[in-house]
Design an enzyme around this catalytic site. Structure first.
Site, PDB file in Angstrom:
ATOM      1  N   ARG A  30       0.819  -1.223   0.000  1.00  0.00           N
ATOM      2  CA  ARG A  30       0.000   0.000   0.000  1.00  0.00           C
ATOM      3  C   ARG A  30       0.849   1.269   0.000  1.00  0.00           C
ATOM      4  NH1 ARG A  30      -5.556  -0.394   3.133  1.00  0.00           N
ATOM      5  NH2 ARG A  30      -4.373   0.155   4.997  1.00  0.00           N
ATOM      6  N   CYS A  80      -0.099  28.606  33.640  1.00  0.00           N
ATOM      7  CA  CYS A  80       0.379  27.220  33.563  1.00  0.00           C
ATOM      8  C   CYS A  80       0.490  26.639  34.972  1.00  0.00           C
ATOM      9  CB  CYS A  80       1.741  27.184  32.873  1.00  0.00           C
ATOM     10  SG  CYS A  80       2.561  25.586  33.024  1.00  0.00           S
ATOM     11  N   CYS A 117       4.414  25.860  35.817  1.00  0.00           N
ATOM     12  CA  CYS A 117       5.465  26.874  35.912  1.00  0.00           C
ATOM     13  C   CYS A 117       5.785  27.181  37.388  1.00  0.00           C
ATOM     14  CB  CYS A 117       5.032  28.159  35.190  1.00  0.00           C
ATOM     15  SG  CYS A 117       5.419  28.167  33.425  1.00  0.00           S
ATOM     16  N   HIS A 142       8.819  27.219  30.488  1.00  0.00           N
ATOM     17  CA  HIS A 142       7.567  26.775  29.900  1.00  0.00           C
ATOM     18  C   HIS A 142       7.714  26.376  28.427  1.00  0.00           C
ATOM     19  CE1 HIS A 142       3.166  26.616  29.734  1.00  0.00           C
ATOM     20  NE2 HIS A 142       3.231  27.263  28.588  1.00  0.00           N
ATOM     21  N   ASN A 189       3.777  11.942  28.057  1.00  0.00           N
ATOM     22  CA  ASN A 189       2.791  12.124  27.001  1.00  0.00           C
ATOM     23  C   ASN A 189       3.044  13.487  26.428  1.00  0.00           C
ATOM     24  OD1 ASN A 189       1.153   9.952  26.774  1.00  0.00           O
ATOM     25  ND2 ASN A 189      -0.478  10.756  28.068  1.00  0.00           N
ATOM     26  N   SER A 199      -2.496  18.339  27.518  1.00  0.00           N
ATOM     27  CA  SER A 199      -3.045  19.674  27.295  1.00  0.00           C
ATOM     28  C   SER A 199      -2.029  20.774  27.568  1.00  0.00           C
ATOM     29  CB  SER A 199      -4.264  19.870  28.196  1.00  0.00           C
ATOM     30  OG  SER A 199      -3.927  19.480  29.518  1.00  0.00           O
ATOM     31  N   HIS A 225       4.030  22.787  28.795  1.00  0.00           N
ATOM     32  CA  HIS A 225       5.180  22.852  29.711  1.00  0.00           C
ATOM     33  C   HIS A 225       5.850  21.471  29.743  1.00  0.00           C
ATOM     34  CE1 HIS A 225       7.100  24.989  33.223  1.00  0.00           C
ATOM     35  NE2 HIS A 225       7.634  23.779  33.251  1.00  0.00           N
ATOM     36  N   HIS A 228       7.043  18.161  30.617  1.00  0.00           N
ATOM     37  CA  HIS A 228       6.833  17.338  31.815  1.00  0.00           C
ATOM     38  C   HIS A 228       6.562  15.900  31.456  1.00  0.00           C
ATOM     39  CE1 HIS A 228       2.689  18.115  30.563  1.00  0.00           C
ATOM     40  NE2 HIS A 228       2.319  17.090  31.317  1.00  0.00           N
ATOM     41  N   GLN A 258       5.514  11.918  33.664  1.00  0.00           N
ATOM     42  CA  GLN A 258       4.800  11.399  34.831  1.00  0.00           C
ATOM     43  C   GLN A 258       5.418  10.100  35.317  1.00  0.00           C
ATOM     44  OE1 GLN A 258       0.503  11.509  34.957  1.00  0.00           O
ATOM     45  NE2 GLN A 258       0.403  12.447  32.933  1.00  0.00           N
ATOM     46  N   GLU A 263       5.977  -8.565  28.651  1.00  0.00           N
ATOM     47  CA  GLU A 263       7.424  -8.475  28.414  1.00  0.00           C
ATOM     48  C   GLU A 263       8.199  -9.330  29.410  1.00  0.00           C
ATOM     49  OE1 GLU A 263       8.913  -4.518  28.144  1.00  0.00           O
ATOM     50  OE2 GLU A 263       7.742  -4.052  26.345  1.00  0.00           O
ATOM     51  N   HIS A 271      10.797   0.768  30.389  1.00  0.00           N
ATOM     52  CA  HIS A 271      10.495  -0.557  30.905  1.00  0.00           C
ATOM     53  C   HIS A 271      11.762  -1.154  31.495  1.00  0.00           C
ATOM     54  CE1 HIS A 271       6.702  -1.238  28.204  1.00  0.00           C
ATOM     55  NE2 HIS A 271       6.444  -0.517  29.278  1.00  0.00           N
ATOM     56  N   HIS A 323      14.828  -0.841  28.600  1.00  0.00           N
ATOM     57  CA  HIS A 323      14.623  -0.226  27.286  1.00  0.00           C
ATOM     58  C   HIS A 323      13.562   0.864  27.375  1.00  0.00           C
ATOM     59  CE1 HIS A 323      11.727  -3.546  27.655  1.00  0.00           C
ATOM     60  NE2 HIS A 323      10.906  -2.767  26.958  1.00  0.00           N
ATOM     61  N   PHE A 332      -4.674   6.097  13.112  1.00  0.00           N
ATOM     62  CA  PHE A 332      -5.693   5.706  14.073  1.00  0.00           C
ATOM     63  C   PHE A 332      -5.608   4.210  14.341  1.00  0.00           C
ATOM     64  CE2 PHE A 332      -7.396   9.650  12.421  1.00  0.00           C
ATOM     65  CZ  PHE A 332      -7.873  10.262  13.575  1.00  0.00           C
ATOM     66  N   GLU A 362      -7.716  -2.858  13.632  1.00  0.00           N
ATOM     67  CA  GLU A 362      -6.697  -2.871  14.685  1.00  0.00           C
ATOM     68  C   GLU A 362      -7.290  -3.067  16.067  1.00  0.00           C
ATOM     69  OE1 GLU A 362      -4.741   0.907  12.762  1.00  0.00           O
ATOM     70  OE2 GLU A 362      -3.681  -0.979  12.835  1.00  0.00           O
TER      71      GLU A 362
HETATM   72  P1  H2U Z   1      -0.438  15.117  31.026  1.00  0.00           P
HETATM   73  O1  H2U Z   1       0.994  14.691  31.034  1.00  0.00           O
HETATM   74  O2  H2U Z   1      -1.326  14.096  30.364  1.00  0.00           O
HETATM   75  O3  H2U Z   1      -0.632  16.501  30.498  1.00  0.00           O
HETATM   76  O4  H2U Z   1      -0.905  15.166  32.557  1.00  0.00           O
HETATM   77  C1  H2U Z   1      -0.441  16.083  33.485  1.00  0.00           C
HETATM   78  C2  H2U Z   1      -0.747  15.550  34.874  1.00  0.00           C
HETATM   79  O5  H2U Z   1      -0.699  16.627  35.797  1.00  0.00           O
HETATM   80  C3  H2U Z   1      -2.117  14.906  35.000  1.00  0.00           C
HETATM   81  O6  H2U Z   1      -1.964  13.581  35.412  1.00  0.00           O
HETATM   82  C4  H2U Z   1      -1.662  16.428  36.782  1.00  0.00           C
HETATM   83  C5  H2U Z   1      -2.801  15.743  36.086  1.00  0.00           C
HETATM   84  O7  H2U Z   1      -3.504  14.910  36.996  1.00  0.00           O
HETATM   85  N1  H2U Z   1      -2.006  17.714  37.353  1.00  0.00           N
HETATM   86  C6  H2U Z   1      -1.742  17.968  38.692  1.00  0.00           C
HETATM   87  O8  H2U Z   1      -1.250  17.087  39.395  1.00  0.00           O
HETATM   88  N2  H2U Z   1      -2.017  19.210  39.215  1.00  0.00           N
HETATM   89  C7  H2U Z   1      -2.601  20.220  38.509  1.00  0.00           C
HETATM   90  O9  H2U Z   1      -2.790  21.303  39.022  1.00  0.00           O
HETATM   91  C8  H2U Z   1      -3.054  19.982  37.116  1.00  0.00           C
HETATM   92  C9  H2U Z   1      -2.626  18.686  36.492  1.00  0.00           C
HETATM   93 ZN    ZN Z   2       4.651  26.432  32.328  1.00  0.00          ZN
END
Ligand code: H2U
Ligand code: ZN
Length: 344
Positions: A24, A48, A51, A112, A150, A158, A161, A163, A165, A179, A278, A292, A308, A313
């Site tokens: 394809r 933010c 920040c 930021h 993410n 959203s 900045h 970051h 997790q 795995e 992981h 890895h 998608f 899938e």
């Molecule tokens: P993302 O990486 O998906 O944007 O998520 C940011 C995380 O930040 C999300 O798990 C947390 C959200 O719960 N968060 C806080 O802990 N405090 C805040 O004031 C807003 C977002």
């Molecule tokens: Zn910021």
């Protein structure tokens, strides 16, 4: 590559299969298309929640931090206290189990408008150190420490900045369990690390390789699902992030930068992705496990056209048109310098 017709590839790391349909994509690579001008961000944003000094959604204030800053997620998906689900049925069709865990947020930078791709090497190295330190600290309490990022609105993130997790839990999540089983089985049969043998074959074949340095390799895995998926592998056996030596951490920072610059350059956009580590589960034997990182980017053809995972899938198995070899060749052809630094 040898396979021009539809075929399935086996993911030796997960045990899943992926359908590949190279017929394809007969048309040649057309280069970048429709770059999306991204609005220039300032180094500080008053609205933010990440920040320095700003108020978070729950009313807490961030300290006036510089460098990397870690805090407890205000809306954690897991709780450290016993969930009280102890009476859930452990067998049968309506099975459940209690789970304990913690969630944290890692601000990579006080700035930021930075991103891993554009941060100075030393600052990326500081993030690597925090990943290792956090995984050692949380690994003392939890079997699985998932460090991830993410990035970009397409991935549901959203806030621009920079970051990532950490979610950790006292059970092995699905992907980790797969795995663990695959690497354990391979080790018990061959007495060697699955991913070490795999890396050796990839380096020998070269067609899916993207980058390498003294301590790390970056490649499009043979079994990749996402168009520009990457796997980062250390050259020596390393079970977990805290086991990385200082030179390996420095080399990882360099590799990450080179990889993420190429990602941004592909469509001349802030390339969205999910990145995650992981390492061997904590509190268990780790001889079979090779550390890895996976990079799963959703973009397919341009800064706006994403792949998608729907239809076949979702209902049958993952499928891709572009082969892993084509994706690797495209990524290799990109400039090493970030597009935003190129003089007009
Ligand atoms: P993302 O990486 O998906 O944007 O998520 C940011 C995380 O930040 C999300 O798990 C947390 C959200 O719960 N968060 C806080 O802990 N405090 C805040 O004031 C807003 C977002
Ligand atoms: Zn910021």
């Amino acid at each position: 590559m040898f396979l021009q017709n539809p075929h399935r590839r086996y993911n030796a790391l997960s045990g899943d299969w992926v359908l590949v349909s190279p017929q394809r994509t007969q048309r040649p690579w057309q280069g970048r298309q429709e770059p999306v001008p991204s609005a220039a961000l300032a180094g500080y944003a008053s609205d933010c929640y990440l920040c320095p000094g700003n108020q978070r959604a729950n009313g807490a204030h961030n300290p006036a931090y510089s460098g990397v800053h870690v805090f407890e997620n205000d809306f954690p998906a897991l709780l450290a206290a016993d969930s009280g689900a102890a009476h859930a049925p452990a067998a049968g069709l309506l099975r459940a189990q209690p789970v304990r865990g913690e969630c944290r947020v890692i601000c990579y930078s006080a700035q930021h408008n930075q991103a891993l791709a554009t941060m100075p090497l030393a600052a990326i190295g500081a993030v690597v150190d925090v990943w290792a330190q956090q995984s050692a600290e949380l690994g003392a309490r939890y079997a699985w420490v998932q460090i991830f990022e993410n990035k970009g609105e397409l991935m549901g993130c959203s806030n621009p900045h920079p970051h990532g997790q950490i979610w950790c839990m006292d059970a092995l999540p699905n992907e980790a369990a797969k795995e663990d089983r695959q690497q354990r089985d391979y080790f018990s049969v061959h007495g060697k690390l699955l991913l070490a043998d795999y890396a050796q074959q990839e380096e020998a074949q070269a067609e899916r390789m993207l980058l390498g340095n003294d301590h790390w390799l970056a490649l499009v895995p043979f079994w990749a699902l996402w168009p520009y998926e990457l796997l980062l592998l250390p050259r020596r056996p390393v079970a977990r992030l805290p086991d990385l030596s200082a030179p390996e951490r420095t080399a990882l920072a360099a590799l990450l930068q080179q990889v993420l610059v190429r990602y941004d350059n592909l469509f001349e956009t802030a390339f969205p992705y999910s990145l995650g580590w992981h390492g061997a589960p904590f509190g268990a034997d780790a001889a079979h496990w090779q550390l890895h990182a996976h990079l799963y980017p959703p973009l397919l053809r341009s800064a706006t056209v994403k792949k998608f995972m729907v239809g076949f899938e979702l209902l049958a198995e993952a499928q891709r048109d572009l082969t892993a070899e084509q994706a690797a060749a495209q990524l290799r052809s990109l400039p090493a310098q970030h597009y935003s630094l190129r003089s007009a």
